[in-house]
Design a protein around this motif. Structure first.
Motif, PDB file in Angstrom:
ATOM      1  N   ILE A   1      58.478 -69.200  -3.892  1.00  0.00           N
ATOM      2  CA  ILE A   1      58.939 -68.688  -5.201  1.00  0.00           C
ATOM      3  C   ILE A   1      59.927 -67.853  -5.457  1.00  0.00           C
ATOM      4  O   ILE A   1      61.038 -67.852  -6.043  1.00  0.00           O
ATOM      5  CB  ILE A   1      57.667 -68.275  -6.248  1.00  0.00           C
ATOM      6  N   GLY A   2      59.806 -66.709  -4.567  1.00  0.00           N
ATOM      7  CA  GLY A   2      61.023 -65.755  -4.554  1.00  0.00           C
ATOM      8  C   GLY A   2      62.414 -66.519  -4.109  1.00  0.00           C
ATOM      9  O   GLY A   2      63.348 -66.062  -4.772  1.00  0.00           O
ATOM     10  N   ASN A   3      62.400 -67.293  -3.161  1.00  0.00           N
ATOM     11  CA  ASN A   3      63.687 -68.070  -2.927  1.00  0.00           C
ATOM     12  C   ASN A   3      64.177 -68.818  -4.058  1.00  0.00           C
ATOM     13  O   ASN A   3      65.498 -68.977  -4.262  1.00  0.00           O
ATOM     14  CB  ASN A   3      63.432 -68.954  -1.658  1.00  0.00           C
ATOM     15  N   LEU A   4      63.373 -69.654  -4.835  1.00  0.00           N
ATOM     16  CA  LEU A   4      63.805 -70.258  -5.938  1.00  0.00           C
ATOM     17  C   LEU A   4      64.348 -69.260  -7.067  1.00  0.00           C
ATOM     18  O   LEU A   4      65.441 -69.524  -7.596  1.00  0.00           O
ATOM     19  CB  LEU A   4      62.830 -71.012  -6.579  1.00  0.00           C
ATOM     20  N   LEU A   5      63.620 -68.147  -6.981  1.00  0.00           N
ATOM     21  CA  LEU A   5      64.096 -67.112  -8.137  1.00  0.00           C
ATOM     22  C   LEU A   5      65.532 -66.539  -7.613  1.00  0.00           C
ATOM     23  O   LEU A   5      66.198 -66.351  -8.658  1.00  0.00           O
ATOM     24  CB  LEU A   5      63.116 -65.886  -8.363  1.00  0.00           C
ATOM     25  N   LYS A   6      65.839 -66.500  -6.385  1.00  0.00           N
ATOM     26  CA  LYS A   6      66.921 -65.766  -5.937  1.00  0.00           C
ATOM     27  C   LYS A   6      68.319 -66.711  -6.554  1.00  0.00           C
ATOM     28  O   LYS A   6      69.249 -66.224  -6.716  1.00  0.00           O
ATOM     29  CB  LYS A   6      67.082 -65.706  -4.363  1.00  0.00           C
ATOM     30  N   LYS A   7      67.892 -67.986  -6.375  1.00  0.00           N
ATOM     31  CA  LYS A   7      69.057 -68.888  -6.881  1.00  0.00           C
ATOM     32  C   LYS A   7      69.307 -68.829  -8.326  1.00  0.00           C
ATOM     33  O   LYS A   7      70.461 -69.154  -8.548  1.00  0.00           O
ATOM     34  CB  LYS A   7      68.646 -70.540  -6.515  1.00  0.00           C
ATOM     35  N   ARG A   8      68.583 -68.309  -8.919  1.00  0.00           N
ATOM     36  CA  ARG A   8      68.727 -68.260 -10.493  1.00  0.00           C
ATOM     37  C   ARG A   8      68.993 -66.681 -11.021  1.00  0.00           C
ATOM     38  O   ARG A   8      69.279 -66.575 -11.850  1.00  0.00           O
ATOM     39  CB  ARG A   8      67.405 -68.723 -11.069  1.00  0.00           C
ATOM     40  N   THR A   9      68.664 -65.747  -9.963  1.00  0.00           N
ATOM     41  CA  THR A   9      69.214 -64.483 -10.108  1.00  0.00           C
ATOM     42  C   THR A   9      70.696 -64.264  -9.869  1.00  0.00           C
ATOM     43  O   THR A   9      71.181 -64.589  -8.900  1.00  0.00           O
ATOM     44  CB  THR A   9      68.754 -63.462  -9.108  1.00  0.00           C
ATOM     45  N   PRO A  10      71.204 -63.694 -11.119  1.00  0.00           N
ATOM     46  CA  PRO A  10      72.798 -63.522 -10.764  1.00  0.00           C
ATOM     47  C   PRO A  10      73.197 -62.751  -9.754  1.00  0.00           C
ATOM     48  O   PRO A  10      72.430 -61.611  -9.542  1.00  0.00           O
ATOM     49  CB  PRO A  10      73.014 -62.894 -12.298  1.00  0.00           C
ATOM     50  N   ARG A  11      74.253 -63.088  -9.125  1.00  0.00           N
ATOM     51  CA  ARG A  11      74.614 -62.180  -7.893  1.00  0.00           C
ATOM     52  C   ARG A  11      75.213 -60.966  -8.553  1.00  0.00           C
ATOM     53  O   ARG A  11      75.500 -60.728  -9.682  1.00  0.00           O
ATOM     54  CB  ARG A  11      75.638 -62.905  -7.191  1.00  0.00           C
ATOM     55  N   GLY A  12      75.411 -59.986  -7.345  1.00  0.00           N
ATOM     56  CA  GLY A  12      76.225 -58.660  -7.840  1.00  0.00           C
ATOM     57  C   GLY A  12      75.168 -57.568  -8.593  1.00  0.00           C
ATOM     58  O   GLY A  12      74.355 -57.111  -8.085  1.00  0.00           O
ATOM     59  N   LYS A  13      75.602 -57.038  -9.834  1.00  0.00           N
ATOM     60  CA  LYS A  13      75.142 -55.870 -10.288  1.00  0.00           C
ATOM     61  C   LYS A  13      73.524 -56.295 -10.755  1.00  0.00           C
ATOM     62  O   LYS A  13      72.828 -55.332 -10.695  1.00  0.00           O
ATOM     63  CB  LYS A  13      75.899 -55.451 -11.386  1.00  0.00           C
ATOM     64  N   LYS A  14      73.297 -57.274 -11.244  1.00  0.00           N
ATOM     65  CA  LYS A  14      72.039 -57.444 -11.535  1.00  0.00           C
ATOM     66  C   LYS A  14      70.994 -57.785 -10.436  1.00  0.00           C
ATOM     67  O   LYS A  14      69.944 -57.124 -10.704  1.00  0.00           O
ATOM     68  CB  LYS A  14      72.213 -58.701 -12.636  1.00  0.00           C
ATOM     69  N   LEU A  15      71.424 -58.117  -9.423  1.00  0.00           N
ATOM     70  CA  LEU A  15      70.493 -58.157  -8.181  1.00  0.00           C
ATOM     71  C   LEU A  15      70.531 -56.736  -7.595  1.00  0.00           C
ATOM     72  O   LEU A  15      69.133 -56.178  -7.374  1.00  0.00           O
ATOM     73  CB  LEU A  15      71.201 -59.034  -7.149  1.00  0.00           C
TER      74      LEU A  15
END
Length: 280
Positions: free
Chosen positions: A237-251
């Motif tokens: 699930i975490g890896n699927l969420l990482k694809k939807r998580t915006p890169r950079g500042k939000k991460l």
């Protein structure tokens, strides 16, 4: 009912830990002790067992995504192993609990600083860390798949690995939650590369920890297997969420929240240690 609740907690902890690159061990141990009545040794053994398949699954995803910096992982991991041994020996000579309280304040402070909005972003090619990264043993890492490049100093990275390992051995904590934000803020690595590399390091760390606690008799399969399954599902699930998580500042903001939670987890561990020493 308790087994179902434990499974759900394991999935949530693993999913969040995978997203921010911490693994989740620093969150799970106090949860198992406080809310599920595990004794300290079994909680640590169960957590090490759970993190091992989760780290492998996450690293397989990151391998396919080409977001792991293997060289940085090696430069951190081997010195960290030596530092862990040194830290374990230093426990007998230093006021560990007082130092750990200072460390908790430091971790919480870093998390809060990462959450605070910055008025102006510092230039990437300025400052003392940029100057240090230009001395001998400096090299440029290029990730062609992600079209990313960053400058690192091999000696400084190895020194950081040694220090993080020493902290882990001295305070009895995992080093993953410290490595990820430091790779981002200290070495200016892209957040995606830092989280993936941290999880790659966790493969070795969790495996050695699992073997150690298995030999010590701290791995009870009746308690470890459900958590191993839960953490495996959470890693997916975490890896699927990482694809939807915006890169950079939000991460980075998510990582900061994880750092604050980790600081609270370490503080809880410190409070529990007053009733009997342990390490994980």
């Amino acid at each position: 009912m308790q087994e179902l609740l434990l499974f759900i907690v394991g999935v949530i902890v693993s999913a969040f830990g995978t997203t921010v690159g911490f693994g989740g061990g620093v969150f799970l141990v106090p949860i198992l002790i406080i809310f599920f009545g595990y004794n300290i040794e079994i909680a640590i053994g169960s957590t090490m067992s759970a993190m091992m398949p989760a780290a492998i699954i996450a690293s397989l995803f990151n391998l396919r995504d080409r977001s792991i910096d293997y060289l940085v992982g090696i430069l951190i991991q081997f010195p960290a192993m030596a530092g862990t041994v040194l830290g374990a020996f230093m426990v007998a000579f230093l006021p560990v609990r007082e130092l750990q309280l200072i460390f908790v304040v430091f971790v919480l402070g870093i998390g809060m600083l990462m959450l605070l909005p910055k008025k102006k972003e510092a230039p990437r090619h300025a400052g003392i860390m940029y100057s240090i990264r230009r001395v001998p043993t400096t090299f440029i890492r290029k990730n062609r798949a992600k079209k990313l490049a960053y400058r690192l100093n091999g000696g400084l990275v190895s020194l950081f690995g040694f220090v993080s390992g020493t902290v882990a051995g001295l305070f009895g904590i995992g080093g993953g939650f410290l490595q990820t934000p430091m790779m981002i803020k200290l070495f200016r690595m892209p957040a995606q590369i830092a989280t993936s590399t941290s999880l790659f390091i966790l493969v070795v760390t969790s495996f050695t920890g699992f073997i150690s606690h298995f030999l010590l008799g701290n791995v009870l399969w009746s308690r470890s297997l459900p958590l191993m399954i839960a953490f495996s599902v959470g890693s997916l699930i975490g890896n699927l969420l990482k694809k939807r998580t915006p890169r950079g500042k939000k991460l980075e903001r998510l990582i900061a929240i994880g750092l604050l939670l980790a600081g609270i987890g370490v503080l809880l561990n410190l409070l529990m240690k007053t009733g009997g020493g342990f390490s994980f």
